[in-house]
Scaffold this active site. Structure first.
Site, PDB file in Angstrom:
ATOM      1  N   HIS A 277      61.649  35.507  15.603  1.00 14.49           N
ATOM      2  CA  HIS A 277      62.348  34.231  15.714  1.00 14.49           C
ATOM      3  C   HIS A 277      62.837  33.735  14.361  1.00 14.49           C
ATOM      4  O   HIS A 277      62.248  34.055  13.322  1.00 14.49           O
ATOM      5  CB  HIS A 277      61.427  33.172  16.344  1.00 14.49           C
ATOM      6  CG  HIS A 277      61.094  33.483  17.763  1.00 14.49           C
ATOM      7  ND1 HIS A 277      59.844  33.271  18.312  1.00 14.49           N
ATOM      8  CD2 HIS A 277      61.853  34.009  18.761  1.00 14.49           C
ATOM      9  CE1 HIS A 277      59.838  33.627  19.583  1.00 14.49           C
ATOM     10  NE2 HIS A 277      61.051  34.085  19.887  1.00 14.49           N
ATOM     11  N   LEU A 296      44.291  23.126  13.156  1.00 14.93           N
ATOM     12  CA  LEU A 296      44.098  22.755  14.562  1.00 14.93           C
ATOM     13  C   LEU A 296      42.613  22.741  14.923  1.00 14.93           C
ATOM     14  O   LEU A 296      42.148  21.866  15.659  1.00 14.93           O
ATOM     15  CB  LEU A 296      44.861  23.739  15.460  1.00 14.93           C
ATOM     16  CG  LEU A 296      46.381  23.563  15.445  1.00 14.93           C
ATOM     17  CD1 LEU A 296      47.074  24.753  16.092  1.00 14.93           C
ATOM     18  CD2 LEU A 296      46.780  22.271  16.170  1.00 14.93           C
ATOM     19  N   ALA A 299      40.981  19.724  13.708  1.00 15.98           N
ATOM     20  CA  ALA A 299      41.391  18.521  14.456  1.00 15.98           C
ATOM     21  C   ALA A 299      40.737  18.451  15.831  1.00 15.98           C
ATOM     22  O   ALA A 299      40.913  17.466  16.556  1.00 15.98           O
ATOM     23  CB  ALA A 299      42.918  18.503  14.595  1.00 15.98           C
ATOM     24  N   GLY A 300      40.032  19.520  16.230  1.00 19.71           N
ATOM     25  CA  GLY A 300      39.326  19.458  17.503  1.00 19.71           C
ATOM     26  C   GLY A 300      39.813  20.426  18.559  1.00 19.71           C
ATOM     27  O   GLY A 300      39.272  20.456  19.672  1.00 19.71           O
ATOM     28  N   VAL A 303      40.460  27.127  18.991  1.00 19.47           N
ATOM     29  CA  VAL A 303      41.430  28.047  18.408  1.00 19.47           C
ATOM     30  C   VAL A 303      40.887  29.471  18.463  1.00 19.47           C
ATOM     31  O   VAL A 303      39.774  29.730  17.952  1.00 19.47           O
ATOM     32  CB  VAL A 303      41.754  27.662  16.953  1.00 19.47           C
ATOM     33  CG1 VAL A 303      42.815  28.611  16.385  1.00 19.47           C
ATOM     34  CG2 VAL A 303      42.256  26.222  16.885  1.00 19.47           C
ATOM     35  N   SER A 306      41.733  35.887  18.124  1.00 19.81           N
ATOM     36  CA  SER A 306      42.475  37.059  18.628  1.00 19.81           C
ATOM     37  C   SER A 306      43.069  36.695  19.975  1.00 19.81           C
ATOM     38  O   SER A 306      42.642  35.714  20.618  1.00 19.81           O
ATOM     39  CB  SER A 306      41.535  38.255  18.781  1.00 19.81           C
ATOM     40  OG  SER A 306      40.596  37.993  19.818  1.00 19.81           O
TER      41      SER A 306
END
Length: 597
Positions: A277, A296, A299-300, A303, A306
Site C-alpha cells: 500500500h 495500542l 492503551a488497553g 495486541v 503473530s
C-alpha cells in the site's frame, strides 16, 4: 457522518458510478441471499448503453444506465442513498463531487479506484469534514458490509459462494477494520467460521489519505449498540494507531479491541521497506509495527504478536449466535443454474399460464384501458399515461386512418389486391411505401423541432440551414392547403396544445412556419409537423420526458409508429373494398406512361 444506527433505519438505494459487473452482481446476490425482495442497485452511470443485465436470484433484471447524473429522472435521484464509485483514479474527484452535489438524500459512498491523486483525496476529505452529512470510504477500498442490510462494494467477495461461506447475512457483535481489502475479507471469513457474526466491516483503503479514518471507524463502532468487540488489522506506516490508542486512553472507546499490526519483518532491513500500500512504509520509529503494537497495548488493547495469535484471540470471543446456520441449498440451486434469457422484453410475458401485459393480467388491462391508451402504453413501454396523451393519441389514430386512394401506400395496396394477392401481402405492399416522402415525415418533423429547441437554434437560422442545403423541412409544406386555405386537420390538432403550459415545440414549429410562408404560401405547418410538435409538448410536460428520452423515441421511430398503425386500417379497408367490388388486374394504358429519351 458515519452512524450505523442511522444508516440501518433507511432503505439502501445505490447508484454505481462506472460499471464493474462482477461487483454489481455480488451486491445483488447479497440482497437476494439476505432475503430482500427489492434489489438495492437502482442505476449505473456509464456510456454507450441504456441498460445492463443482471440477476436478482434466478430472475434477470435490467438496471438503467445513464450517461450523466443530470440525465437521471428526479424520482431516482431523490431515492439514492449510497454511491459506489468504480471510475478511474483521475476521474474520482469530479464524479464524486458531482454525486455529492446532485444526490439530495445521500448518506455516503465508497471509492473503489486506486491511484487517486492525493490532492483529490484531501479535497474530498475536506468536503466530508465540512458537510458532516455523509461519509466516504476509500479511495482504494473494497467497501462497507453491514450484514443483511448493505454490501457496498467487493467486500465479502464477488462470488455468491464466497458470500455464503462467509455467512454475511446474519448480524452479530464483531466489527472488522483494515486498510487492506484482502485482509478485511480474510478476517471476515475467520470470524464467521469461528461461529461469530459481524456487526459491520469496512476497509479504509490502501492510499495515503483515507477519507474515512480508523479513528472514525472506531468511534462508529463505539456508538453502535450492536458492536461488542473491534478487530483491527494494521500495518506499518502512518500514525493512525496513535489516534486509536488515545481514544482508548481517554475512554472514548470502551469496547474490547483486538489488534494485529503486520510488518515486523521490515525491521530486518537496513533501509525502510515499502509494502504494497502507498502508506505502508515506516520512515521513522513510531511508524514501525512494533512501536504501534506497544502503543495500542499500553492503551488497553489486546495486541497479538503473530497472526496465529490474532486468530486465537478471535476464537476466544464469545459466540453470540445460537441460531442454526441458514440452509442455503435452495438459494444455491437458484444461483448456480441461472443463465441469460435469449430475449428480453418489458411488454408481456406468461406467468403460470396467464398472459400479463405490462405486468397486469390481459383481461384486467383490456377492461381498464381504451384502445388509444393500450397503444400509447405499449408503444412507450409504461403501464400508465396521462389522460391528455391518451386523448391526443386517440385523435391522431382516427385522423390518420386514411387520406384517399390517391396516396402511394393506398395505391400499392389496391394494385396488389387487384393482382389477386392475399390480405397480408397487400397490406405489406402498402406499408413498404412508408418512408421519407410518404408517411414518414412525423418522425423527421419531431427530430427537427427537438433539435431546434434543444440546441437553441433561431428559427430564421434553422430555415436558412435547410435552404442552403436545398432540403425540404419535414413538417412544413402542403400541395393542397395554403396560408389562406388552412388545413382543418391542423386546426383540430392545435387545440390539444392548449392543455400544456409549456408549448416550446409547438411555438418553435409555428415560428418556423411564419418564416416559410413569407417565402411561399403553401409552406405551412402541415399535419405531420403539427402532430410532431404537439406530441413533443405533451410528452415533455405530461409524461415528464427529458430531451434525451424524446431523442430515443425519435431514434426508435415512435412518432411514425402511430401513422403505421392508423394507416394500416385504411390499407386494409382498401384491400377489402377492392375484393368486395371484384376489381380486376390493374394495368396502365399507353397514355398513362410518358416515354422520354
Amino acid at each position: 457522518m458515519f452512524n450505523l444506527e442511522k444508516l440501518k433505519q433507511i432503505h439502501p438505494s445505490i447508484i454505481v458510478i462506472g460499471s464493474h459487473p462482477a461487483i454489481i452482481q455480488s451486491m445483488l446476490d447479497f440482497d437476494y441471499l439476505s432475503g430482500k425482495t427489492d434489489p438495492s442497485v437502482k442505476a449505473i452511470l456509464a456510456g454507450n448503453r441504456r441498460f445492463e443485465r443482471y440477476f436478482f436470484g434466478k430472475k434477470e433484471l435490467l438496471i438503467p444506465v445513464f450517461p450523466t447524473l443530470s440525465d437521471i429522472p428526479q424520482s431516482i435521484l431523490e431515492s439514492i442513498t449510497y454511491f459506489f464509485n468504480t471510475t478511474s483514479g483521475r476521474r474520482v474527484f469530479e464524479s464524486t463531487q458531482e454525486a455529492l452535489q446532485l444526490l439530495p438524500n445521500l448518506l455516503g459512498g465508497v471509492i473503489f479506484a486506486e491511484n487517486v491523486p492525493e490532492i483529490h483525496a484531501l479535497k474530498l476529505f475536506n468536503l466530508k469534514e465540512k458537510s458532516k452529512k455523509f461519509f466516504i470510504i476509500g479511495p482504494s477500498s473494497v467497501g462497507l458490509l453491514i450484514p443483511s442490510y448493505l454490501k457496498l462494494g467487493a467486500i465479502g467477495g464477488v462470488d455468491y459462494r464466497q458470500l455464503i461461506a462467509s455467512e454475511v447475512f446474519t448480524s452479530g457483535n464483531v466489527a472488522i477494520f483494515s486498510a487492506s481489502g484482502g485482509m478485511t475479507n480474510e478476517i471476515i471469513r475467520i470470524v464467521t467460521q469461528q461461529g461469530k457474526r459481524l456487526s459491520f466491516a469496512l476497509a479504509f483503503g490502501g492510499d495515503r489519505f483515507p477519507i474515512l479514518t480508523p479513528k472514525d471507524a472506531f468511534l462508529a463502532a463505539e456508538d453502535d449498540s450492536q458492536t461488542e468487540a473491534i478487530l483491527y488489522f494494521g500495518e506499518i506506516g502512518g500514525t493512525d494507531e496513535y489516534d486509536l490508542a488515545k481514544l482508548l486512553q481517554e475512554r472514548k472507546v470502551t469496547k474490547q479491541v483486538i489488534c494485529y499490526i503486520g510488518g515486523t519483518v521490515a525491521e530486518l532491513f537496513k533501509t525502510p521497506l515499502q509494502f504494497g500500500h502507498a502508506k505502508a512504509m515506516a520512515k521513522k520509529g513510531e511508524e514501525t509495527a512494533r512501536a504501534k503494537r506497544d502503543a495500542l497495548r499500553n492503551a488497553g488493547a489486546s495486541v497479538a504478536e503473530s497472526f496465529s495469535e490474532f486468530v486465537n484471540m478471535i476464537k476466544s470471543l464469545p459466540s453470540v449466535s445460537n441460531k442454526p446456520r441458514k440452509n442455503y441449498t435452495i438459494y444455491m440451486n437458484d444461483l448456480k443454474d441461472r443463465r441469460s434469457a435469449l430475449i428480453t422484453t418489458s411488454i408481456s410475458y406468461d406467468k403460470e399460464g396467464n398472459l400479463l401485459i405490462l405486468g397486469e393480467d390481459l383481461l384486467e388491462f383490456t377492461k381498464s384501458h381504451s384502445f388509444a391508451s393500450i397503444v400509447a402504453c405499449l408503444f412507450l413501454g409504461k403501464k400508465e399515461i396521462s389522460t391528455d396523451l391518451e386523448e391526443f393519441v386517440d385523435f391522431t389514430l382516427r385522423i390518420l386512418v386514411d387520406h384517399g386512394p390517391y396516396v402511394a401506400g393506398a395505391v400499392n395496396t389496391i394494385i396488389t389486391a387487384r393482382s389477386g394477392r392475399d390480405l397480408v401481402s397487400s397490406l405489406a405492399s402498402g406499408l413498404l411505401t412508408i418512408g421519407p416522402r410518404f408517411g414518414g415525415a412525423i418522425n423527421q418533423a419531431a427530430a427537427n423541432w427537438l433539435r431546434g429547441v434543444r440546441d437553441n437554434i433561431a428559427p430564421y437560422d434553422f430555415v436558412e440551414e435547410f435552404a442552403r442545403s436545398r432540403e425540404y423541412i419535414a413538417g412544413i409544406g402542403h400541395r393542397k392547403y395554403r396560408v389562406d386555405l388552412p388545413d382543418p386537420r391542423v386546426e383540430e390538432i392545435m387545440k390539444f396544445v392548449k392543455r400544456v403550459d409549456d408549448q416550446r415545440f409547438t411555438n418553435y414549429a409555428k415560428a418556423v412556419e411564419e418564416i416559410t410562408v413569407a417565402k411561399k404560401g403553401n409552406l405551412i405547418l402541415n399535419i405531420d409537423g403539427a402532430i410532431a410538435a404537439v406530441l413533443l409538448d405533451i410528452l415533455k410536460e405530461k409524461e415528464e420526458m427529458t430531451y434525451d428520452s424524446l431523442q430515443r423515441l425519435i431514434d426508435n421511430e415512435f412518432f411514425n409508429a402511430l401513422f403505421v398503425l392508423s394507416r394500416s386500417v385504411g390499407f386494409i379497408a382498401h384491400f377489402l373494398d377492392q375484393k368486395r367490388l371484384d376489381q380486376g388486374l390493374f394495368r396502365l394504358d399507353e397514355e398513362d406512361v410518358a416515354y422520354v429519351k
